[in-house]
Design a protein around this motif. Structure first.
Motif, short mmCIF file in Angstrom:
data_model
loop_
_atom_site.label_atom_id
_atom_site.label_comp_id
_atom_site.label_asym_id
_atom_site.label_seq_id
_atom_site.Cartn_x
_atom_site.Cartn_y
_atom_site.Cartn_z
N ALA A 8 0.83 -1.21 0.00
CA ALA A 8 0.00 0.00 0.00
C ALA A 8 0.86 1.26 0.00
O ALA A 8 2.00 1.24 0.45
N ARG A 23 -10.39 -8.21 4.74
CA ARG A 23 -11.54 -8.17 3.81
C ARG A 23 -12.77 -8.66 4.56
O ARG A 23 -12.66 -9.45 5.51
N TYR A 57 -5.98 7.18 1.48
CA TYR A 57 -4.83 6.40 1.96
C TYR A 57 -5.15 5.80 3.32
O TYR A 57 -5.94 6.41 4.05
N MET A 59 -3.64 3.16 0.57
CA MET A 59 -4.24 2.72 -0.69
C MET A 59 -3.51 1.49 -1.22
O MET A 59 -2.31 1.53 -1.46
N VAL A 60 -4.29 0.44 -1.42
CA VAL A 60 -3.77 -0.75 -2.11
C VAL A 60 -4.24 -0.64 -3.55
O VAL A 60 -5.42 -0.81 -3.83
N TYR A 116 -10.38 0.30 -6.00
CA TYR A 116 -9.58 0.84 -4.89
C TYR A 116 -9.78 2.34 -4.81
O TYR A 116 -10.23 2.97 -5.76
N SER A 117 -9.50 2.86 -3.61
CA SER A 117 -9.68 4.28 -3.35
C SER A 117 -11.12 4.71 -3.60
O SER A 117 -11.39 5.87 -3.94
N THR A 127 -12.46 0.89 -0.37
CA THR A 127 -12.11 -0.29 -1.16
C THR A 127 -10.58 -0.37 -1.31
O THR A 127 -9.91 0.66 -1.39
N GLN A 128 -10.08 -1.60 -1.37
CA GLN A 128 -8.65 -1.84 -1.55
C GLN A 128 -8.46 -2.82 -2.70
O GLN A 128 -9.21 -3.77 -2.84
N SER A 132 -2.75 -7.49 -3.66
CA SER A 132 -3.07 -8.17 -2.39
C SER A 132 -3.33 -9.63 -2.70
O SER A 132 -3.46 -10.02 -3.86
#
Ligand code: NAP
Ligand code: ZN
Ligand code: ZN
Length: 347
Positions: A8, A23, A57, A59-60, A116-117, A127-128, A132
């Motif tokens: 991240a 998750r 952030y 952030m993945v 994401y973000s 959300t990521q 991952s």
């Protein structure tokens, strides 16, 4: 909750570092996926740098995800354990507006949820993305990936693939059309493959002389260096369409000058500065400057099925996640051949 390992960015423009988070447990309509590969899109760099002013952030990043289904909720119909599945740029939308009902979830009137973000519909869960080892997504936003496709080479189809396939289909680009593809990177190389498969005559408009041989191998018919004025003159008023994938600020008027009367410049790249151009350049030749965002879920599935049938995938360099910063550096120097894909086994 499901413990998840990732990389991240903790703040704007930060170097990516290892990051652990959780998750949600799969609900009745959810698919739980062990991520095998995730492509590296230039949008990841824009978001890490907060180029669009909407980053959250830590952030993945990552929205070109291919993995194996490990469990499904009770009501899931499309997937079973062991299937290969994909997730692209969207993980949810309102599912109720005119656009969602047409399968154009990317234009959801109430705002789609980015992979994401983004914010889940509860308004608070961030959300990521796919850098991952696991992801949990409602089955409506999960794609089937054919066993015929190599998972690593298929991952970039989830963004670079659909982002170029969708506008080419929307504007019905094909036989009898001349198209220019601006920028030979991740999106550009997929655009060449699709435009050639659809029967168009393809010219790559690049800033990198070293990419000519690759462009022709990818199927392009012509190659023009856009920093060479003489070469640019040879393509004045030549194209029915131009698909512009440039990530960096540039002169749009130059490309409009390469269109025939009634030609369309389709913008998919997202430079930070506004498009500046005299109205004269489009008025006197009835030209059109248009944009296009990824593609909806039904069209993304159509694209993946088309790729399986026609043996189309991305040309990739597979990297361990520990090399992500070097990959970004190379992308910023236009040195990507033609998509970096992270092998999640390296996490
Ligand atoms: P990429 O792989 O990094 O390729 C970008 C290409 O642009 C480069 O390979 C290079 O091609 C060209 N370029 C020219 N000048 C450049 C410069 N100063 N710096 C970097 N590149 C330069 O990027 P990508 O993943 O294809 O993404 C391209 C753009 O599309 C990004 O802005 C991204 O955010 C956006 N995007 C939009 C959507 C959408 O839905 N509309 C979806 C995905 C991505 P040459 O060497 O041939 O000149
Ligand atoms: Zn992308
Ligand atoms: Zn909607």
């Amino acid at each position: 909750m499901i413990p998840t390992k990732a990389y991240a960015a903790q703040s704007a423009a930060a170097t990516l570092t290892p990051f652990n988070f959780e998750r949600r447990n799969p609900g009745a309509h959810d698919v739980e996926i062990d991520i095998l590969f995730c492509g590296v899109c230039h949008t990841d760099i824009h978001f890490i740098n907060n180029d669009f002013g909407m980053s959250i952030y830590p952030m993945v990043p990552g929205h070109e995800i291919v993995g194996r289904v490990v469990s499904v909720g009770n009501h899931v119909k499309k997937f079973k354990q062991g299937d290969i599945a994909g997730v692209g740029c969207l993980v949810d939308s309102c599912r109720d507006c005119d656009y969602c009902n047409e399968g154009l979830e990317q234009y959801c009137a109430n705002g789609g949820v980015f992979t994401y973000s983004g914010l889940e519909k509860d308004g608070k869960t961030v959300t990521q993305g796919g850098y991952s080892n696991k992801i949990v997504v409602d089955e409506r936003f999960v794609l089937k990936v054919s066993d015929k496709l190599s998972p690593a080479h298929a991952a970039p189809l989830l963004c670079a693939g659909i982002t170029t396939y969708s506008p080419l289909r929307h504007w019905k680009v094909g036989k009898g059309h001349k198209i220019g593809i601006v920028g030979l990177g991740g999106l550009g190389h997929m655009a060449i493959k699709f435009a050639v498969a659809f029967g168009a005559e393809v010219t790559v408009l690049s800033t990198s002389p070293g990419k000519k041989e690759d462009a022709l191998k990818l199927g392009a018919h012509n190659f023009v260096i856009t920093t060479d004025e003489e070469q640019v003159k040879t393509v004045a008023s030549q194209f029915n369409f131009i698909l512009d994938t440039l990530s960096a600020n540039h002169d749009y008027a130059m490309y409009v000058g390469m269109l025939k009367v009634d030609g369309t410049l389709i913008c998919v790249g997202l430079p930070s500065e506004p498009i500046h151009m005299p109205a004269f350049n489009i008025v006197f030749t009835r030209k059109c400057v248009a944009g296009s965002l990824i593609g909806g879920l039904p069209e993304t599935q159509e694209m993946l099925d088309y790729c399986a049938e026609h043996n189309i995938t991305s040309d990739v360099e597979v990297i361990p996640i520990q090399q992500i910063q070097q990959a970004y550096q190379r992308m910023l120097k236009s040195d990507v051949k033609y998509r970096f894909v992270i092998d999640m086994a390296s996490l």
